[in-house]
Scaffold this motif. Sequence first.
Motif, PDB file in Angstrom:
ATOM      1  N   MET A  80       8.397  12.018   3.348  1.00 49.81           N
ATOM      2  CA  MET A  80       7.834  10.702   3.625  1.00 49.81           C
ATOM      3  C   MET A  80       7.828   9.886   2.338  1.00 49.81           C
ATOM      4  O   MET A  80       7.369  10.336   1.302  1.00 49.81           O
ATOM      5  CB  MET A  80       6.402  10.825   4.182  1.00 49.81           C
ATOM      6  N   SER A  81       8.369   8.699   2.432  1.00 45.95           N
ATOM      7  CA  SER A  81       8.495   7.853   1.244  1.00 45.95           C
ATOM      8  C   SER A  81       7.813   6.516   1.486  1.00 45.95           C
ATOM      9  O   SER A  81       7.619   6.091   2.622  1.00 45.95           O
ATOM     10  CB  SER A  81       9.975   7.634   0.900  1.00 45.95           C
ATOM     11  N   ALA A  82       7.462   5.857   0.361  1.00 44.38           N
ATOM     12  CA  ALA A  82       6.766   4.573   0.433  1.00 44.38           C
ATOM     13  C   ALA A  82       7.678   3.514   1.062  1.00 44.38           C
ATOM     14  O   ALA A  82       8.913   3.608   0.969  1.00 44.38           O
ATOM     15  CB  ALA A  82       6.328   4.161  -0.960  1.00 44.38           C
ATOM     16  N   TYR A  84       3.730   3.276   2.921  1.00 43.45           N
ATOM     17  CA  TYR A  84       3.019   4.108   3.890  1.00 43.45           C
ATOM     18  C   TYR A  84       2.206   3.212   4.830  1.00 43.45           C
ATOM     19  O   TYR A  84       1.722   2.161   4.430  1.00 43.45           O
ATOM     20  CB  TYR A  84       2.094   5.091   3.168  1.00 43.45           C
ATOM     21  N   ARG A  91       2.089   7.226   8.733  1.00 50.39           N
ATOM     22  CA  ARG A  91       3.543   7.254   8.819  1.00 50.39           C
ATOM     23  C   ARG A  91       4.125   6.510   7.622  1.00 50.39           C
ATOM     24  O   ARG A  91       3.450   5.687   7.004  1.00 50.39           O
ATOM     25  CB  ARG A  91       4.024   6.625  10.121  1.00 50.39           C
ATOM     26  N   SER A  92       5.384   6.805   7.354  1.00 50.45           N
ATOM     27  CA  SER A  92       6.059   6.150   6.235  1.00 50.45           C
ATOM     28  C   SER A  92       7.213   5.313   6.745  1.00 50.45           C
ATOM     29  O   SER A  92       7.537   5.314   7.937  1.00 50.45           O
ATOM     30  CB  SER A  92       6.563   7.203   5.243  1.00 50.45           C
TER      31      SER A  92
END
Length: 325
Positions: free
Chosen positions: A1-3, A5, A98-99
Amino acid sequence: MSAPYFVEILARNGEVLHRHRLTQLPISLGRGYDNDVILDDAHSAAHHASISRDEHGQLVLRDLGSINGSHFAGQRCEAIALDGHRVIRLGHTRLRVRSADFGVAPEQADTTMHGWEGAAPAMIGLALTAAFALVETWFNDIENFALIRYVLALASCLGAGLLWSGAWALANRLFGSHARLGRHLFIMGSGICAMGLWRLASATMAYAWDAPVLTRYANLPILAIVCAMLYFHLCTIKPHNPRRYAIGSGITFATSATLLLMLNLQSTGRTSDELYMSALLPPQWQLSAERSSDQFMANAAALRSAADAARSRGSAADDTDEDDE
């Protein structure tokens, strides 16, 4: 998961109430105004939880020692790994994280009839309900005309219909996106009109063509109409599962019909709803072939013979029981 967010605050039906976009970790959550996500919940702590990465790079929500704790799947947890699907409860607040790289489901085909909403179906449903109440009262009215009987029948039928449709509209709001009261009123009005038409038609045809089976088992089609109403109510709430609802409605009909027939058999010794045709209509409505007096007397004699034989068997059985004593 990446920014970036996204912290999503959820309703009990899973609908997103608020979506907060954040670009940096850690993310603090709580009732205090110095948090990144402020929880408007008296059961959450001033600094309830934080979101950061663990030593493996996994996004994790950690409880900060709150009294009510952080819960996942009904269990209180100190740390909860986040994958975009897990719903966390902080106090009375439900949320998920979630991202930007979270995959969404494919677009669903829009089967909603947007032009059939609001006042139009509601007024038609209420009109059908009112027509059913008035016609049913007129058909069964054997006394002198009294306006109060029609007013009471109209008020009670409309009241019951509004309660029924209101309950389905509430379910629609909880488990769907809108209440759709008008459409539920239309389904209800159409259903009870279909029931009324069937009752009138079955009674008329049974009397006209001497077919008592139409009235003796008239409740089975009524059950089928009720199950059809349930199907359309459910499809209004969640229109993407028609096959599942059709199977459920069919099982409901089969179960209810079986119970009805068993109840009739237990109470009267027959599976029919009535022992004889109770519909009495004007003689000119009779379309079946007339029977002569000789036929009537022959049938009466046969019936008398059968009754005498049954009475004789009963007397013989009673005498046998007395001899045994």
